[in-house]
Design a protein around this motif. Structure first.
Motif, PDB file in Angstrom:
ATOM      1  N   PHE A 126      99.118  56.176  45.962  1.00 43.52           N
ATOM      2  CA  PHE A 126      98.995  55.296  46.839  1.00 43.52           C
ATOM      3  C   PHE A 126     100.205  54.390  46.072  1.00 43.52           C
ATOM      4  CE2 PHE A 126      97.328  50.926  47.829  1.00 43.52           C
ATOM      5  CZ  PHE A 126      97.846  50.980  48.992  1.00 43.52           C
ATOM      6  N   ALA A 127     100.467  54.271  44.893  1.00 43.13           N
ATOM      7  CA  ALA A 127     101.851  53.315  44.425  1.00 43.13           C
ATOM      8  C   ALA A 127     102.841  54.030  44.823  1.00 43.13           C
ATOM      9  CB  ALA A 127     101.464  53.495  42.838  1.00 43.13           C
ATOM     10  N   MET A 155      99.626  64.068  39.654  1.00 47.44           N
ATOM     11  CA  MET A 155      99.390  64.700  40.856  1.00 47.44           C
ATOM     12  C   MET A 155     100.556  64.320  41.856  1.00 47.44           C
ATOM     13  SD  MET A 155      96.633  66.736  40.742  1.00 47.44           S
ATOM     14  CE  MET A 155      95.955  66.831  42.545  1.00 47.44           C
ATOM     15  N   GLY A 156     101.475  63.325  41.359  1.00 46.88           N
ATOM     16  CA  GLY A 156     102.512  62.910  42.309  1.00 46.88           C
ATOM     17  C   GLY A 156     102.208  61.369  42.452  1.00 46.88           C
ATOM     18  N   GLY A 157     103.428  60.775  43.023  1.00 46.78           N
ATOM     19  CA  GLY A 157     103.286  59.012  42.832  1.00 46.78           C
ATOM     20  C   GLY A 157     103.867  58.625  41.544  1.00 46.78           C
ATOM     21  N   PHE A 158     103.464  57.159  41.304  1.00 42.74           N
ATOM     22  CA  PHE A 158     103.590  56.914  40.132  1.00 42.74           C
ATOM     23  C   PHE A 158     102.433  56.107  39.677  1.00 42.74           C
ATOM     24  CE2 PHE A 158     107.239  56.602  43.036  1.00 42.74           C
ATOM     25  CZ  PHE A 158     108.224  57.386  42.326  1.00 42.74           C
ATOM     26  N   LYS A 159     102.505  56.062  38.243  1.00 41.82           N
ATOM     27  CA  LYS A 159     101.472  55.152  37.157  1.00 41.82           C
ATOM     28  C   LYS A 159     102.314  53.842  37.302  1.00 41.82           C
ATOM     29  CE  LYS A 159      99.866  58.921  34.299  1.00 41.82           C
ATOM     30  NZ  LYS A 159     100.035  59.620  33.126  1.00 41.82           N
ATOM     31  N   GLU A 160     103.458  53.761  37.250  1.00 39.08           N
ATOM     32  CA  GLU A 160     104.173  52.497  37.501  1.00 39.08           C
ATOM     33  C   GLU A 160     105.548  52.810  37.982  1.00 39.08           C
ATOM     34  OE1 GLU A 160     104.366  49.484  34.095  1.00 39.08           O
ATOM     35  OE2 GLU A 160     106.159  50.192  33.826  1.00 39.08           O
ATOM     36  N   ALA A 199      93.421  51.378  44.146  1.00 40.28           N
ATOM     37  CA  ALA A 199      94.405  50.255  44.313  1.00 40.28           C
ATOM     38  C   ALA A 199      95.545  50.460  43.789  1.00 40.28           C
ATOM     39  CB  ALA A 199      93.520  49.023  43.848  1.00 40.28           C
ATOM     40  N   ALA A 200      96.461  49.459  43.973  1.00 41.38           N
ATOM     41  CA  ALA A 200      97.678  49.440  43.328  1.00 41.38           C
ATOM     42  C   ALA A 200      97.857  47.988  43.123  1.00 41.38           C
ATOM     43  CB  ALA A 200      98.691  50.204  43.953  1.00 41.38           C
TER      44      ALA A 200
END
Length: 359
Positions: A126-127, A155-160, A199-200
């Motif tokens: 989501f991020a 799995m893709g996207g970003f932690k930050e 959430a992000a």
């Protein structure tokens, strides 16, 4: 009532700028004056139209009051009077909004920080969706987006992800995006078809310059270390990673994305300045809003500001109770402007109400 004396000063200033632009100017002065004229022109057009409407209304009032005016002419004049009155009210409101005090940072570039919150891998995905939404929205505005640092999700996207959004008025458009964004959808990994909530957190900071924030060298603790993360021939060979701690506030910035220690340090200081400025700004805002709760501009990062519900195809902004059934268009950055415009209008209404209460 509009401040007529202030309108006179504005018109005189605009006329002075128009005189200057046709004279002998350096290229810098020409650009500066051209920019100011471009910003002032819509307001000046509205002021001139408002005064023309008021003059016409005065003329019609005189015609209606004149006993020699025939019944048919009086009826036409009264109909025209109502139209002009409505137009002058609309123009007056437009002028009031344009005269509201501007945020000193509105024209600045933005440091955009997005962090995955609760929800594990789905939160990281989501991020990533949010970052792409802002990236596309920026593209539609003609702005440039540069990633400063990113930590990928498993799995893709970003932690930050931290990025710079460069463009005139970037902060003015994006400043109400700060807060917790929540998503409700069925993850690809979910076999039972259950809806998950994750959430992000988004932080939108104005990019500040050295003159905006005083940072003493004695207040900084700067540490260098070898960059961590994925392997490769350049990782862990040099001490290029930088961690800067601002001792008075406890704000810490870590930067390791560049192989150059100098670049990492410059990026870290840029982010640190923005975070220090933002922390002080929020402290002042929270003190102000103790007696005036303004939901749109409160900037409370822990506040859930928006929900993206994929099964129902809707996006709800909780601060202004606005729901759009345009989730694909919002996530694509195309309809995000509708939310931003509504938030801006609400903020302006609150400012006008506060001005009216103070008057």
């Amino acid at each position: 009532m509009l401040p007529e004396a202030k309108l006179d000063i504005l018109l005189a200033h605009h006329a002075s700028l128009e005189d200057q632009i046709v004279g002998q100017l350096s290229s810098e002065d020409y650009v500066r004056i051209s920019r100011e004229l471009a910003e002032l022109n819509p307001l000046i057009d509205a002021v001139k139209a408002y005064r023309a409407a008021k003059a016409e209304i005065a003329g019609i009032d005189a015609m209606i009051a004149d006993p020699s005016t025939g019944a048919d002419m009086r009826a036409m004049a009264e109909a025209e009077h109502a139209t002009l009155q409505a137009r002058s009210v609309e123009l007056a409101q437009q002028i009031r909004v344009a005269l509201l005090p501007k945020d000193a940072m509105d024209e600045r570039n933005v440091i955009l920080e997005i962090r995955a919150g609760t929800g594990g891998d789905e939160a990281s995905l989501f991020a990533g969706d949010l970052f792409r939404m802002y990236e596309r929205f920026a593209g539609l505005q003609g702005w440039k987006v540069e990633v400063i640092s990113a930590s990928d999700g498993t799995m893709g996207g970003f932690k930050e992800i931290i990025a710079e959004v460069q463009g005139r008025g970037a902060f003015a458009k994006l400043k109400f995006e700060s807060g917790v964004h929540r998503v409700q959808r069925v993850p690809d990994t979910e076999t039972q078809g259950r809806i998950h909530t994750s959430a992000a957190t988004v932080a939108v900071l104005p990019e500040v310059e050295e003159v905006d924030v005083e940072i003493k060298n004695d207040d900084l603790r700067i540490e260098t270390m070898r960059a961590g993360g994925a392997g490769g021939q350049h990782v862990n060979k040099t001490e290029s990673a930088i961690r800067i701690t601002h001792i008075p506030t406890g704000i810490v910035v870590m930067m390791q994305d560049s192989r150059s220690q100098h670049k990492n340090r410059a990026s870290a200081m840029n982010i640190l300045r923005s975070r220090i400025y933002d922390a002080e700004r929020r402290r002042i805002d929270s003190a102000r809003s103790a007696d005036r709760r303004e939901k749109v501009g409160s900037g409370d990062r822990s506040e859930r500001i928006r929900t993206y519900n994929f099964p129902q195809g809707r996006v709800t902004d909780h601060r202004i109770n606005l729901t759009l059934y345009k989730l694909p268009q919002v996530i694509a950055g195309e309809a995000l402007g509708e939310l931003i415009d509504a938030l801006t209008t609400e903020h302006q209404a609150a400012q006008l109400a506060a001005q009216g209460a103070a008057a």
